[in-house]
Design a protein around this motif. Structure first.
Motif, PDB file in Angstrom:
ATOM      1  N   GLN A  37      39.552  40.279  17.640  1.00 45.64           N
ATOM      2  CA  GLN A  37      40.024  40.687  18.967  1.00 45.64           C
ATOM      3  C   GLN A  37      39.241  42.062  19.401  1.00 45.64           C
ATOM      4  O   GLN A  37      39.409  42.479  20.519  1.00 45.64           O
ATOM      5  N   PHE A  38      38.474  42.674  18.329  1.00 52.03           N
ATOM      6  CA  PHE A  38      37.572  43.889  18.717  1.00 52.03           C
ATOM      7  C   PHE A  38      35.987  43.445  18.601  1.00 52.03           C
ATOM      8  O   PHE A  38      35.206  44.104  18.893  1.00 52.03           O
ATOM      9  N   ASP A  39      35.840  42.135  18.877  1.00 52.42           N
ATOM     10  CA  ASP A  39      34.372  41.426  19.100  1.00 52.42           C
ATOM     11  C   ASP A  39      33.994  41.913  20.249  1.00 52.42           C
ATOM     12  O   ASP A  39      34.881  41.574  21.005  1.00 52.42           O
ATOM     13  N   PRO A  40      32.831  42.364  20.745  1.00 47.42           N
ATOM     14  CA  PRO A  40      32.605  42.797  21.993  1.00 47.42           C
ATOM     15  C   PRO A  40      32.590  41.668  23.008  1.00 47.42           C
ATOM     16  O   PRO A  40      32.995  41.584  23.976  1.00 47.42           O
ATOM     17  N   GLU A  41      32.225  40.518  22.435  1.00 42.81           N
ATOM     18  CA  GLU A  41      32.291  39.163  23.270  1.00 42.81           C
ATOM     19  C   GLU A  41      33.828  39.167  23.557  1.00 42.81           C
ATOM     20  O   GLU A  41      34.024  38.484  24.840  1.00 42.81           O
ATOM     21  N   PHE A  42      34.755  39.319  22.640  1.00 42.72           N
ATOM     22  CA  PHE A  42      36.268  39.050  23.093  1.00 42.72           C
ATOM     23  C   PHE A  42      36.557  40.146  24.062  1.00 42.72           C
ATOM     24  O   PHE A  42      37.336  39.881  24.996  1.00 42.72           O
ATOM     25  N   MET A  46      38.711  40.043  27.862  1.00 45.44           N
ATOM     26  CA  MET A  46      39.742  40.903  27.883  1.00 45.44           C
ATOM     27  C   MET A  46      39.461  41.546  29.276  1.00 45.44           C
ATOM     28  O   MET A  46      40.358  41.432  30.418  1.00 45.44           O
ATOM     29  N   ASN A  47      38.270  42.106  29.479  1.00 43.27           N
ATOM     30  CA  ASN A  47      38.021  42.700  30.788  1.00 43.27           C
ATOM     31  C   ASN A  47      37.752  41.795  32.159  1.00 43.27           C
ATOM     32  O   ASN A  47      38.212  41.993  32.956  1.00 43.27           O
ATOM     33  N   GLU A  48      37.055  40.597  31.913  1.00 44.23           N
ATOM     34  CA  GLU A  48      37.001  39.742  32.799  1.00 44.23           C
ATOM     35  C   GLU A  48      38.371  39.195  33.475  1.00 44.23           C
ATOM     36  O   GLU A  48      38.914  39.131  34.508  1.00 44.23           O
ATOM     37  N   THR A  49      39.443  38.869  32.431  1.00 38.08           N
ATOM     38  CA  THR A  49      40.719  38.450  32.638  1.00 38.08           C
ATOM     39  C   THR A  49      41.335  39.509  33.639  1.00 38.08           C
ATOM     40  O   THR A  49      42.044  39.394  34.635  1.00 38.08           O
ATOM     41  N   MET A  50      41.189  40.829  33.179  1.00 35.94           N
ATOM     42  CA  MET A  50      41.908  41.942  33.959  1.00 35.94           C
ATOM     43  C   MET A  50      41.411  41.806  35.433  1.00 35.94           C
ATOM     44  O   MET A  50      42.031  41.905  36.286  1.00 35.94           O
ATOM     45  N   GLY A  51      39.934  41.917  35.374  1.00 41.60           N
ATOM     46  CA  GLY A  51      39.578  41.517  36.874  1.00 41.60           C
ATOM     47  C   GLY A  51      40.086  40.768  37.574  1.00 41.60           C
ATOM     48  O   GLY A  51      40.482  40.779  38.810  1.00 41.60           O
ATOM     49  N   MET A  52      40.158  39.400  36.957  1.00 43.82           N
ATOM     50  CA  MET A  52      40.598  38.141  37.923  1.00 43.82           C
ATOM     51  C   MET A  52      42.019  38.400  38.000  1.00 43.82           C
ATOM     52  O   MET A  52      42.607  37.990  39.366  1.00 43.82           O
ATOM     53  N   LEU A  53      42.922  39.063  37.254  1.00 50.39           N
ATOM     54  CA  LEU A  53      44.265  39.398  37.495  1.00 50.39           C
ATOM     55  C   LEU A  53      44.540  40.431  38.932  1.00 50.39           C
ATOM     56  O   LEU A  53      45.340  40.109  39.548  1.00 50.39           O
ATOM     57  N   ARG A  54      43.714  41.062  38.876  1.00 48.43           N
ATOM     58  CA  ARG A  54      43.810  41.858  39.900  1.00 48.43           C
ATOM     59  C   ARG A  54      43.586  41.473  41.548  1.00 48.43           C
ATOM     60  O   ARG A  54      44.254  41.610  42.202  1.00 48.43           O
ATOM     61  N   GLU A  55      42.404  40.167  41.291  1.00 44.23           N
ATOM     62  CA  GLU A  55      42.574  39.531  42.430  1.00 44.23           C
ATOM     63  C   GLU A  55      43.808  38.647  42.824  1.00 44.23           C
ATOM     64  O   GLU A  55      44.243  38.517  44.092  1.00 44.23           O
ATOM     65  N   LEU A  56      44.249  38.048  41.710  1.00 45.87           N
ATOM     66  CA  LEU A  56      45.474  37.247  41.797  1.00 45.87           C
ATOM     67  C   LEU A  56      46.566  38.029  42.432  1.00 45.87           C
ATOM     68  O   LEU A  56      47.273  37.495  43.278  1.00 45.87           O
ATOM     69  N   PHE A  57      46.751  39.412  41.982  1.00 46.05           N
ATOM     70  CA  PHE A  57      47.960  40.228  42.120  1.00 46.05           C
ATOM     71  C   PHE A  57      47.665  40.921  43.594  1.00 46.05           C
ATOM     72  O   PHE A  57      48.390  41.440  44.364  1.00 46.05           O
ATOM     73  N   ALA A  58      46.497  40.541  44.237  1.00 46.67           N
ATOM     74  CA  ALA A  58      46.056  41.407  45.431  1.00 46.67           C
ATOM     75  C   ALA A  58      46.206  42.802  45.425  1.00 46.67           C
ATOM     76  O   ALA A  58      46.766  43.598  46.203  1.00 46.67           O
TER      77      ALA A  58
END
Length: 408
Positions: A37-42, A46-58
């Motif tokens: 869970q703290f692997d930089p790849e992981f 997490m960061n990519e998912t947050m960015g996509m959620l911002r688009e989803l939630f407008a």
């Protein structure tokens, strides 16, 4: 010693208001290797998912991340963190899940006020705003799409009124996110909870949420009390620490921040699934996805009406993703559902409370929202009703649905 066979679940056509069929690409993503869970790849995932959620939630909110657990985990985390004991909370109720919000608010120690509409209808925003002026709540919590009745609550104007009265607006968008517009910023929604197992076509097990700076201010105030940094209750309006460890947004946002303060072990495979599900939503495009849900709803409704089925509820506030059908008199609704499942591999839903045994609920959500599924459920339902001795104009339902599709 008892020996167990290999797990081999049946392949179903799931046409319920949730869960729905999972996109095969999401299932494939769940099979990828587990990372720490703290692997930089992981953490990059997490960061990519947050960015996509911002688009989803407008939204431009900093905080947009999933709570590990079913949709109720996101609802509970948001309400437990934003409702302090003694807060006045107003909950407009027009179906089963409004009552759920009521129950959770009471467990938070809130002073709960409710207004109710008959099931099958919704509130005019002006009705809610008028009640807010009477109650003067610290929090308003409401459902956007009520799957128990198939109704969609208009939200425009309520967030603005909450700003004027210094109240926080919490919205349960579990059933609507990814299926119809959820304009977090434009509608001035302070906190929004989504679900994975409905229009996002991801397995149940994560609940995406977002909240703004107004909500975060309350989260941080309660966090300061928890850490003993502020002890003068008069300055906090009687504020108290969040009573849950797991569902404390103050701790969860630390975990999702660049600090990565350990709070729990992230559900690696579920996060892969959510990221892939979000990628597919954004690849399709939100407007195209909303249009797809409307198209298949129109085809389904045309077929049901050609079958002379009576639809339940006010059509002016119908959810595009859930169609409620009144069970014909003399028909055993559960026998029809059983035949659909056993003979056709199709699952539709019954309902709750006063509607139990009165209606069927047919979902057209996410990956399940496809032409072949709509035609299959119409054909199967017609056959099951005929076997029940129901008199209906056989053969017209599929033709009516095909007429809708041919107009595209």
């Amino acid at each position: 010693m008892k020996r167990f066979e290999d797990l081999s679940p049946s392949l179903r056509c799931i046409m319920t208001p949730g869960p729905v069929e999972v996109d095969p690409r999401v299932l494939r993503a769940m099979s990828f290797p587990v990372l720490g869970q703290f692997d930089p790849e992981f953490t990059n995932i997490m960061n990519e998912t947050m960015g996509m959620l911002r688009e989803l939630f407008a939204t431009g909110n900093q905080w947009a991340y999933p709570v590990d657990g079913t949709s109720r985990s996101g609802i509970e985390a948001t309400m437990v963190s934003l409702i302090a004991p003694g807060d006045r909370v107003l909950i407009p109720i027009y179906g089963r899940f409004g009552h759920l919000l009521h129950e959770i608010a009471e467990r938070c120690g809130a002073e709960v006020y409710t207004i109710e509409k008959p099931w099958g209808s919704v509130f005019a925003p002006e009705e809610i705003i008028a009640e807010m002026r009477k109650v003067k709540p610290q929090v308003v919590a409401m459902v956007h799409g009520e799957t128990s009745t198939g109704r969609l609550q208009p939200l425009e104007g309520i967030g603005e009124a909450c700003r004027e009265m210094d109240a926080l607006l919490i919205v349960d968008a579990v059933a609507t996110i990814g299926g119809v517009p959820v304009e977090t910023d434009a509608w001035k929604l302070d906190a929004v909870i989504g679900g994975t197992q409905k229009c996002l076509s991801v397995p149940s097990g994560m609940s995406p949420i977002t909240y703004n700076e107004r909500a975060e201010a309350k989260v941080l105030s309660r966090k300061q009390v928890e850490r003993g940094l502020r002890t003068d209750d008069s300055k906090l309006g009687g504020m108290s620490p969040v009573r849950s460890n797991y569902f404390d947004l103050g701790m969860l946002q630390d975990y999702w921040s660049p600090l990565r303060l350990n709070h729990h072990t992230e559900m690696t495979s579920m996060l892969y699934a959510l990221r892939e599900g979000l990628r597919l939503v954004l690849e399709e495009g939100l407007e195209a996805r909303f249009a797809r849900h409307l198209l298949h709803e129109q085809a389904l409704v045309a077929g049901l009406e050609a079958m002379e089925m009576k639809l339940y509820g006010n059509p002016d506030c119908k959810m595009p993703m859930v169609t409620c059908v009144t069970i014909p008199e003399g028909v055993d609704g559960e026998a029809v559902r059983s035949m659909l499942l056993d003979d056709f591999g199709i699952e539709i839903a019954s309902s709750f409370g006063p509607l139990k045994g009165q209606i069927w609920r047919i979902g057209t959500m996410g990956f399940s929202c496809r032409k072949n599924n709509v035609l299959r459920v119409l054909g199967g339902l017609e056959a099951a009703l005929l076997r029940q001795g129901c008199k209906l104009p056989a053969g017209l339902a599929l033709q009516a649905a095909l007429d809708v599709y041919e107009q595209v």
